[in-house]
Design an enzyme around this catalytic site. Sequence first.
Site, PDB file in Angstrom:
ATOM      1  N   CYS A 378       0.832  -1.198   0.000  1.00 59.96           N
ATOM      2  CA  CYS A 378       0.000   0.000   0.000  1.00 59.96           C
ATOM      3  C   CYS A 378       0.874   1.258   0.000  1.00 59.96           C
ATOM      4  CB  CYS A 378      -0.982  -0.042   1.159  1.00 59.96           C
ATOM      5  SG  CYS A 378      -2.471   0.893   0.805  1.00 59.96           S
ATOM      6  N   HIS A 512      -3.640  -5.020   0.494  1.00 64.96           N
ATOM      7  CA  HIS A 512      -3.049  -5.594   1.716  1.00 64.96           C
ATOM      8  C   HIS A 512      -3.121  -7.119   1.676  1.00 64.96           C
ATOM      9  CE1 HIS A 512      -2.429  -1.930   4.102  1.00 64.96           C
ATOM     10  NE2 HIS A 512      -3.435  -1.457   3.385  1.00 64.96           N
ATOM     11  N   GLU A 514      -1.605  -9.238   3.356  1.00 62.79           N
ATOM     12  CA  GLU A 514      -1.499  -9.868   4.681  1.00 62.79           C
ATOM     13  C   GLU A 514      -2.865 -10.229   5.264  1.00 62.79           C
ATOM     14  OE1 GLU A 514      -0.933  -6.722   3.964  1.00 62.79           O
ATOM     15  OE2 GLU A 514      -1.343  -5.339   5.623  1.00 62.79           O
TER      16      GLU A 514
HETATM   17  N1  GLN Z   1      -1.924   6.581   3.041  1.00 59.61           N
HETATM   18  C1  GLN Z   1      -2.048   5.876   1.805  1.00 59.61           C
HETATM   19  C2  GLN Z   1      -3.424   6.046   1.196  1.00 59.61           C
HETATM   20  O1  GLN Z   1      -4.356   6.384   1.869  1.00 59.61           O
HETATM   21  C3  GLN Z   1      -1.733   4.411   1.995  1.00 59.61           C
HETATM   22  C4  GLN Z   1      -2.716   3.717   2.882  1.00 59.61           C
HETATM   23  C5  GLN Z   1      -2.202   2.381   3.370  1.00 59.61           C
HETATM   24  O2  GLN Z   1      -1.003   2.139   3.336  1.00 59.61           O
HETATM   25  N2  GLN Z   1      -3.092   1.547   3.872  1.00 59.61           N
HETATM   26  O3  GLN Z   1      -3.596   5.826   0.036  1.00 59.61           O
END
Ligand code: GLN
Length: 540
Positions: A378, A512, A514
């Site tokens: 992410c 994600h 995970e």
């Molecule tokens: N802050 C970034 C976004 O909102 C990444 C979010 C995250 O890593 N879950 O896009």
Amino acid sequence: MTKFIFVTGGVVSSLGKGIAASSLGALLQARGYSVRLRKLDPYLNVDPGTMSPLQHGEVYVTEDGTETDLDLGHYERFTGVCAHASDSTTTGKIYSTVLTKERRGDYLGATIQVVPHIIDEIKAFITAGLTGEDFIICEIGGTVGDIEGLPFLEAIRQLSNDLGRENTLFVHLTLLPYIAAAGELKTKPTQHSVKELLSFGIQPDILLCRSDRPISQEAKQKLGLFCNVRPERVIEAQDIDTIYQVPVSYHQEGLDLQVCRYFGLEAKENLDLSKWHTVADRIRHPDGQVNIAIVGKYVQLLDAYKSLSEALIHAGIANNVHVKLHWLDAADAGNFQDGLAGMQGILVPGGFGERGIEGKLRAIRIAREKKIPYLGICLGMQLAVIEAARNLAGLTEASSTEFGPTLDPIVGMMTEWMDGKMLHQRSQEGDLGGTMRLGAYPCDIKEGSLAHKIYGATSIYERHRHRYEVNMTYHDRLESVGLHFTGLSPDRQLPEIIERQDHPWFVGVQFHPELKSRPFDPHPLFVSFVAAAIHQERLV
Ligand code: GLN
């Protein structure tokens, strides 16, 4: 008829109600029953989405895009059953529903009160949307006696009356502290906790007692006598080196047997728990170790990365190694070169906000230049793109609009995107609770890419939780410096996976992974990342 098991906690917090509930779920599954787990959290936030990971730990996102407590991650990992929006609630959500109904006039002029309206809403949550499960295991967050928890206790008390005691069971998880001066485990805090429960009209049927040593028969008798619980239903829950051994240990202490007997269900003595034995055995006897650095900004509270650590443990099980995690604080201006010494893999996890960004970018650059396997999740993918833009494509101002206005918004906020045939829209000014791309979305993978090799598929679904996206306008410039977009949303608007082909293993994912890794079904990205880390030779 569905049986309901309510799990409450007493004496102190952090006893592991989530693991206890999940383990009981896994044991009932091993007995051939279907289970579903639900969590009720007493705090006033509508969901944990807006809470700091440093206070609350990880926000676990379900397939359907609900932001929930990290315990739901344990439920999924232990039982393999996907959680839904209907499996997690909070006091805030309950009140919000009741107040919306009140404004709509649904209560036909009645005075809205905690009893019955709030309590009825909690009861409705617990019993809603069942699909013929044999057991619903409901975990009540917090500790018995907390003011916020009272409506939940009242709701489960009423439910046991409505549904019948023969269909409901109360498990109370407590702690027996060892007092060295007396040389014994103390039962008094548990007695008091049960007394407190009784004052709300709840008689626990099973006591699950955490302790750091075996509990004597005498202590069990004593607890049984004072707490009005049969001694065989006072179950020892001794500290254990791996959470994946907990189901086996509870089984040995007779937890699932007692649950079955309580409900008058047939309970065979020998259960096949071999898969749990195998996992615990792999964790305890690895064939070596691999060092992975995690460069994040919530490293003071490792619960903030619960699913991530578990996914890496699963990948270790699959590769038969111990994955040693080295947590590096990205916001700590210290010398990363030192912290990264000896690391065989570098991972930058998800995160929000500007703090620690420069540290993460530095770690990514090191991983890229020194050819250390890199996994960016992410924010970790967004930063890998920014790093390439700044240091390879000559876009020195490249940044994300999340960190402030920028000339080159390589990462920016998307206000519209498609989910199948449905258009999602969000506004820059929307409240924080409702502006993220959440839950499972499809991603098409380019044939012949590393991602394709890893997944063995060209179409996947992964869970998201983010506001910003890599900007496709920069696609060609980034590809020209070796950053390949190998996973895209089906409409080709949203980059989902990036990778480098001039590097042994460099992958960034917008989702994600995970969240979907399980001990018995480790996630392929983590398995491949750990394998690459084991086999690479270049250390920082
Ligand atoms: N802050 C970034 C976004 O909102 C990444 C979010 C995250 O890593 N879950 O896009």
